[in-house]
Design an enzyme around this catalytic site. Structure first.
Site, short mmCIF file in Angstrom:
data_model
loop_
_atom_site.label_atom_id
_atom_site.label_comp_id
_atom_site.label_asym_id
_atom_site.label_seq_id
_atom_site.Cartn_x
_atom_site.Cartn_y
_atom_site.Cartn_z
N CYS A 47 0.81 -1.22 0.00
CA CYS A 47 0.00 0.00 0.00
C CYS A 47 0.85 1.27 0.00
CB CYS A 47 -1.00 0.01 1.15
SG CYS A 47 -0.26 -0.10 2.79
N HIS A 79 -2.30 1.03 7.07
CA HIS A 79 -2.56 1.11 5.63
C HIS A 79 -2.34 2.55 5.17
CE1 HIS A 79 -4.37 0.15 1.79
NE2 HIS A 79 -5.26 1.11 1.95
N ASP A 85 -7.23 5.34 -2.50
CA ASP A 85 -6.96 4.15 -1.69
C ASP A 85 -6.82 2.94 -2.60
OD1 ASP A 85 -6.95 2.00 0.10
OD2 ASP A 85 -8.58 2.81 1.31
#
EC number: 3.4.19.12
Length: 187
Positions: free
Chosen positions: A18, A120, A135
């Site tokens: 991520c 994250h 995202d």
């Protein structure tokens, strides 16, 4: 899986990458950074260790904020931690390249939810006058809206004590402190 969605570059989540996806989504380029480049940054941050504290033990990613900050510096940028006691309206958006939001995430092994927490990384940036949540866990970029919509979104995010916001600016903007308005607005 990477791709362009409505003219917006958006990488989707692979392994625990991520941070890599957030950086590439922030710079709107598949080639902004690669996993080997981030692994090299990890190595340079802790050169003489057997287990590197800046990434996953298994080598799947899970890079920490030090890696993100070093990567941004390689592009002439800085990440500034945003003090949640201030209101987001104190930000001078014209001088900000984007945002990286750090959020808690559940740790799963298949379908089993483990009692561990991981972090994250999420990129937020303006593309063609609209702010987007980029995202990597989303199927496509999510439009947040105009500046007022972004302020509302950031206030909601910052209400969580577990979330942290980093402002991404050029080195010059950081040195001159141009990312913050002169008048201080407290929450």
């Amino acid at each position: 899986m990477n791709g362009i969605s409505g003219g917006i570059y958006h990488e989707k989540q692979v392994k625990e990458l991520c941070a890599l996806h957030a950086l590439n989504n922030l710079f709107q380029s598949r080639d902004a950074f690669t996993k080997p480049e981030l692994d090299e940054i990890c190595q340079s941050l802790s050169p003489h260790v057997w287990i590197n504290p800046h990434k996953s033990l298994l080598g799947l990613g899970n890079y920490d904020v030090n890696v993100i900050m070093s990567a941004l510096q390689k592009k002439g940028c800085e990440a500034i931690w945003f003090d949640k006691r201030k209101a987001p309206e104190c930000l001078e958006l014209a001088h900000i390249k984007g945002f990286i939001l750090n959020v808690p995430s559940d740790y799963r092994l298949g379908f089993v939810l483990l009692p561990l927490k991981k972090r994250h990384w999420v990129a937020i940036r303006r593309v063609s006058g609209i702010y987007y949540n980029l995202d990597s866990k989303l199927d496509a970029p999510h439009a947040i809206g105009q500046e007022s919509d972004l302020m509302h979104y950031l206030r909601e995010q910052l209400d969580s004590k577990e979330k942290e916001l980093f402002i991404v600016v050029s080195r010059e903007v950081d040195e001159k402190h141009l990312w913050e308005k002169d008048e201080i607005i407290d929450r």
